[in-house]
Scaffold this motif. Structure first.
Motif, PDB file in Angstrom:
ATOM      1  N   LEU A 235     126.104 -34.141  23.033  1.00  0.00           N
ATOM      2  CA  LEU A 235     125.131 -34.018  21.953  1.00  0.00           C
ATOM      3  C   LEU A 235     125.700 -33.150  20.846  1.00  0.00           C
ATOM      4  CD1 LEU A 235     121.923 -33.429  24.042  1.00  0.00           C
ATOM      5  CD2 LEU A 235     122.677 -35.516  22.992  1.00  0.00           C
ATOM      6  N   LEU A 236     125.268 -33.395  19.630  1.00  0.00           N
ATOM      7  CA  LEU A 236     125.777 -32.629  18.501  1.00  0.00           C
ATOM      8  C   LEU A 236     125.305 -31.187  18.590  1.00  0.00           C
ATOM      9  CD1 LEU A 236     127.137 -32.819  15.668  1.00  0.00           C
ATOM     10  CD2 LEU A 236     124.839 -32.965  14.777  1.00  0.00           C
ATOM     11  N   PRO A 237     126.216 -30.232  18.540  1.00  0.00           N
ATOM     12  CA  PRO A 237     125.789 -28.827  18.599  1.00  0.00           C
ATOM     13  C   PRO A 237     125.090 -28.421  17.306  1.00  0.00           C
ATOM     14  CG  PRO A 237     128.105 -29.046  19.161  1.00  0.00           C
ATOM     15  CD  PRO A 237     127.664 -30.348  18.598  1.00  0.00           C
ATOM     16  N   ASP A 238     124.161 -27.475  17.445  1.00  0.00           N
ATOM     17  CA  ASP A 238     123.417 -27.001  16.295  1.00  0.00           C
ATOM     18  C   ASP A 238     123.320 -25.490  16.416  1.00  0.00           C
ATOM     19  OD1 ASP A 238     119.986 -26.781  15.577  1.00  0.00           O
ATOM     20  OD2 ASP A 238     121.590 -26.976  14.117  1.00  0.00           O
ATOM     21  N   ILE A 239     124.031 -24.778  15.551  1.00  0.00           N
ATOM     22  CA  ILE A 239     124.049 -23.322  15.659  1.00  0.00           C
ATOM     23  C   ILE A 239     123.304 -22.752  14.477  1.00  0.00           C
ATOM     24  CG2 ILE A 239     125.540 -21.308  15.800  1.00  0.00           C
ATOM     25  CD1 ILE A 239     127.726 -23.153  16.740  1.00  0.00           C
ATOM     26  N   THR A 240     122.299 -21.917  14.743  1.00  0.00           N
ATOM     27  CA  THR A 240     121.583 -21.275  13.637  1.00  0.00           C
ATOM     28  C   THR A 240     121.724 -19.778  13.773  1.00  0.00           C
ATOM     29  OG1 THR A 240     119.699 -21.980  14.934  1.00  0.00           O
ATOM     30  CG2 THR A 240     119.790 -22.735  12.687  1.00  0.00           C
ATOM     31  N   LEU A 241     121.935 -19.114  12.657  1.00  0.00           N
ATOM     32  CA  LEU A 241     121.962 -17.662  12.652  1.00  0.00           C
ATOM     33  C   LEU A 241     120.574 -17.178  12.280  1.00  0.00           C
ATOM     34  CD1 LEU A 241     125.321 -17.135  10.779  1.00  0.00           C
ATOM     35  CD2 LEU A 241     124.894 -17.016  13.207  1.00  0.00           C
ATOM     36  N   LEU A 242     119.964 -16.388  13.175  1.00  0.00           N
ATOM     37  CA  LEU A 242     118.595 -15.968  12.927  1.00  0.00           C
ATOM     38  C   LEU A 242     118.519 -14.864  11.892  1.00  0.00           C
ATOM     39  CD1 LEU A 242     117.582 -16.003  16.662  1.00  0.00           C
ATOM     40  CD2 LEU A 242     117.016 -17.702  14.957  1.00  0.00           C
ATOM     41  N   GLU A 243     119.619 -14.095  11.750  1.00  0.00           N
ATOM     42  CA  GLU A 243     119.646 -13.058  10.704  1.00  0.00           C
ATOM     43  C   GLU A 243     120.994 -13.164  10.024  1.00  0.00           C
ATOM     44  OE1 GLU A 243     117.841  -9.783  13.801  1.00  0.00           O
ATOM     45  OE2 GLU A 243     119.873  -9.677  13.039  1.00  0.00           O
ATOM     46  N   PRO A 244     121.118 -12.618   8.802  1.00  0.00           N
ATOM     47  CA  PRO A 244     122.449 -12.643   8.193  1.00  0.00           C
ATOM     48  C   PRO A 244     123.385 -11.689   8.925  1.00  0.00           C
ATOM     49  CG  PRO A 244     120.830 -11.638   6.737  1.00  0.00           C
ATOM     50  CD  PRO A 244     120.085 -12.131   7.898  1.00  0.00           C
ATOM     51  N   VAL A 245     124.617 -12.110   9.110  1.00  0.00           N
ATOM     52  CA  VAL A 245     125.595 -11.302   9.833  1.00  0.00           C
ATOM     53  C   VAL A 245     126.682 -10.906   8.861  1.00  0.00           C
ATOM     54  CG1 VAL A 245     127.234 -11.296  11.733  1.00  0.00           C
ATOM     55  CG2 VAL A 245     125.126 -12.574  11.935  1.00  0.00           C
ATOM     56  N   GLU A 246     126.951  -9.590   8.758  1.00  0.00           N
ATOM     57  CA  GLU A 246     127.899  -9.138   7.737  1.00  0.00           C
ATOM     58  C   GLU A 246     128.952  -8.232   8.324  1.00  0.00           C
ATOM     59  OE1 GLU A 246     125.240  -7.238   5.148  1.00  0.00           O
ATOM     60  OE2 GLU A 246     124.447  -9.105   4.347  1.00  0.00           O
ATOM     61  N   GLY A 247     130.010  -8.055   7.526  1.00  0.00           N
ATOM     62  CA  GLY A 247     131.018  -7.062   7.886  1.00  0.00           C
ATOM     63  C   GLY A 247     131.799  -7.437   9.123  1.00  0.00           C
TER      64      GLY A 247
END
Lengths: 310, 133
Positions: A235-247
Motif C-alpha cells: 500500500l502507498l505509504p502516507d506520512i504526516t507530520l503533526l507538528e512542524p519539525v525544525e533544526g
C-alpha cells in the motif's frame, strides 16, 4: 470537525502505531457510516479507478492501482501466482543419461525451466491421453556429449580448457516441431526464456540424450507452471507530520526514514523538515525508537492505493 | 491481463454449471428447515479464497444484504461455504447472482483500464525514444 476527520481516517487509512496496526479491515459497507452511501456503484468505481504503469521492461513490471479494495486486489495476486497458465516440461523421455545427475533430478530441473511460448495458442491436454498432439504439446531435444579437448595445455587444470561441452546449458535445447507447428511458429520463437541456465555438468565420456514434452498447466497444479517469479503489492505509504519539525530534530527525522522520504529545507535560516516522497519509504518504524520524534509523526498507508511489483 | 480473463472464465463457468445442474456439482444450496429463502448457505466446490473473499466483498456492498460471510471448510478440501442473509423477504439467490455479475464487470473494467495504461506507456516510451534522435 475532528470527528469527521477521524472518520475519514478510519475509512481511508491503515495507521501504523508503535505497538500495532489500526484500521486494518475494510469497513465501508452500506449501513456502517451514517451520511455515507457505500452501496456498490459501478459508475463511481469506474470514475475513481485508475492504473498507472511506472516501469515496464521484458522481465519486470511495476504499476499502481488506485481505487480498488483489498479483497479484489488480493484475488488478482492469487490468480497471478496460481491460475495463469504457462507451458512447462512435463514428460521427459530419457534415451541415455550417463551423467552423475539422476534421471528424476534432471527431469525435475528441466520442468522448472521457463519456456518462451504463448500458452493462449495451445490447449490443455485431456486427462488420460498419453500421446501429445500438435495442439497441446511442444517437444524439445537435448543431446550433449562431453569429450576431452585434444588441444588443451599439458598441465592445465581449468575444466573450461580441458573438456568440451562439460556444462549443459538451456541453449543446448533444440525445438522439435510437431505437425504444423513449424508453419505456425517462426524459427526462434519457441525456446527457453533464458539460454544460460545451467542444467547439469558432465565429464568426458558422459552423455545426456533426452526428449522433453511440454504441456500447458497452471500454478495450482505445480509451481513450475507459475508465470511470475513473484507478484506482490504494497500500500502507498502516507506520512504526516503533526507538528512542524525544525533544526537538528529535522536532521534526525530524515535519518529515521529511507533516503529521499524526508527533505530538510532551509527556510529563513532555520532547517525545516518536509515530507518529500513518501512512496520510497519501507516503514522500518525507526522513528518510534526516538522518544522526542515519535509523537510528531503519523505513519499510515492509503487503503486503496496498491503498488504492484512483479 | 490474463488473470482478469481467468477470473471471468471461472465465474461464468460457475454460472453455466448452475444452469445445467447435472454435471459434477460446482454449487449447492443448503437451507435450514423452517426458514424461507432469505438465508441460505451456498457450498461452492473447487473454490478458495480467491473467489470467496472477492465475492463476499461484492455481496456485502449490496444494501439489501444483512449478513454475508464465507469459510473454507478444511484446507485439504477445496470448497467454501458462503452464507447470505438478506433483509426482508428477498431470496438470497438474487444478491448472489448480482454479486457475481458485478464482480465480472469490475474485472472487465480493470482489464480494460490496465490494457489502456500499458498501451499508453508503450506509446509514451516509443515517442520519447524518437524525440531523442
Amino acid at each position: 470537525m475532528a470527528a469527521a476527520q477521524a472518520v475519514e481516517e478510519m475509512r481511508s487509512r491503515v495507521v501504523l502505531e508503535e505497538f500495532g496496526v489500526r484500521n486494518v479491515h475494510t469497513t465501508d459497507f452500506p449501513g456502517n457510516y451514517s451520511g455515507y452511501d457505500d452501496a456498490w456503484d459501478q459508475d463511481r468505481f469506474e470514475k475513481n479507478f485508475r492504473v498507472d504503469v511506472v516501469h515496464m521492461d521484458e522481465n519486470s513490471l511495476e504499476f499502481d492501482m488506485v481505487g480498488i479494495d483489498a479483497a479484489i486486489a488480493n484475488a488478482f495476486r492469487r490468480i497471478l501466482l496460481a491460475e495463469v497458465p504457462t507451458m512447462a516440461v512435463e514428460k521427459v523421455l530419457v534415451y541415455n543419461n550417463t551423467s552423475i545427475v539422476q534421471d528424476e533430478i534432471l527431469a525435475h530441473r528441466l520442468g522448472l525451466i521457463p519456456i518462451h511460448a504463448d500458452p493462449r495458442l495451445f490447449e490443455y491436454r485431456n486427462q488420460g491421453e498419453e500421446e501429445g498432439t500438435e495442439i497441446d504439446t511442444l517437444q524439445f531435444r537435448l543431446q550433449v556429449r562431453c569429450t576431452r579437448n585434444p588441444h588443451a595445455a599439458k598441465d592445465s587444470s581449468d575444466p573450461n580448457e580441458l573438456y568440451v561441452n562439460h556444462k549443459v546449458y538451456t541453449r543446448h535445447m533444440t525445438w522439435v516441431p510437431l505437425g504444423n507447428q513449424a508453419d505456425l511458429f517462426p524459427e526462434g520463437t519457441i525456446r527457453p526464456v533464458h539460454d544460460d541456465i545451467l542444467i547439469a555438468q558432465l565429464r568426458p565420456g558422459q552423455e545426456i540424450d533426452l526428449l522433453m514434452q511440454c504441456v500447458k498447466g497452471i500454478g495450482k497444479d505445480h509451481a513450475k507452471f507459475s508465470p511470475v517469479a513473484t507478484a506482490s503489492y504494497r500500500l502507498l505509504p502516507d506520512i504526516t507530520l503533526l507538528e512542524p519539525v525544525e533544526g537538528d530534530a529535522a536532521e534526525e527525522l530524515s535519518q529515521c526514514f529511507s533516503p529521499g522520504v524526508i527533505e530538510v529545507q532551509e527556510i529563513q535560516g532555520k532547517k525545516v523538515a518536509r515530507v518529500a516522497n513518501p512512496r520510497l519509504d519501507t516503514f522500518s518504524r525507526e522513528v518510534f525508537r526516538n522518544e522526542k520524534l515519535k509523537k510528531v509523526v503519523r505513519l499510515a498507508r492509503v487503503r486503496d492505493h496498491y503498488i504492484w511489483k512483479k | 491481463m490474463e488473470e482478469d480473463q481467468e477470473l471471468e472464465r471461472k465465474i461464468s463457468g460457475l454460472k453455466t454449471q448452475m444452469a445445467e445442474g447435472e454435471r459434477k456439482t460446482a454449487l449447492e444450496m443448503v437451507q435450514a428447515a423452517g426458514t424461507d429463502r432469505h438465508c441460505v448457505t451456498f457450498v461452492l466446490h473447487e473454490e478458495d479464497h480467491t473467489l470467496g473473499n472477492s465475492l463476499r466483498y461484492m455481496i456485502m456492498k449490496n444494501p439489501e444484504v444483512e449478513f454475508c460471510g464465507y469459510t473454507t471448510t478444511h484446507p485439504s478440501e477445496s470448497k467454501i461455504n458462503l452464507r447470505i442473509q438478506t433483509r426482508g423477504a428477498l431470496p438470497a439467490v438474487e444478491p448472489f447472482q448480482r454479486g457475481l455479475t458485478e464482480l465480472m464487470n469490475v474485472c472487465q473494467h480493470v482489464l480494460d483500464k490496465f490494457e489502456a495504461s500499458i498501451k499508453e506507456y508503450k506509446d509514451h516510451k516509443a515517442g520519447r525514444k524518437e524525440s531523442t534522435f
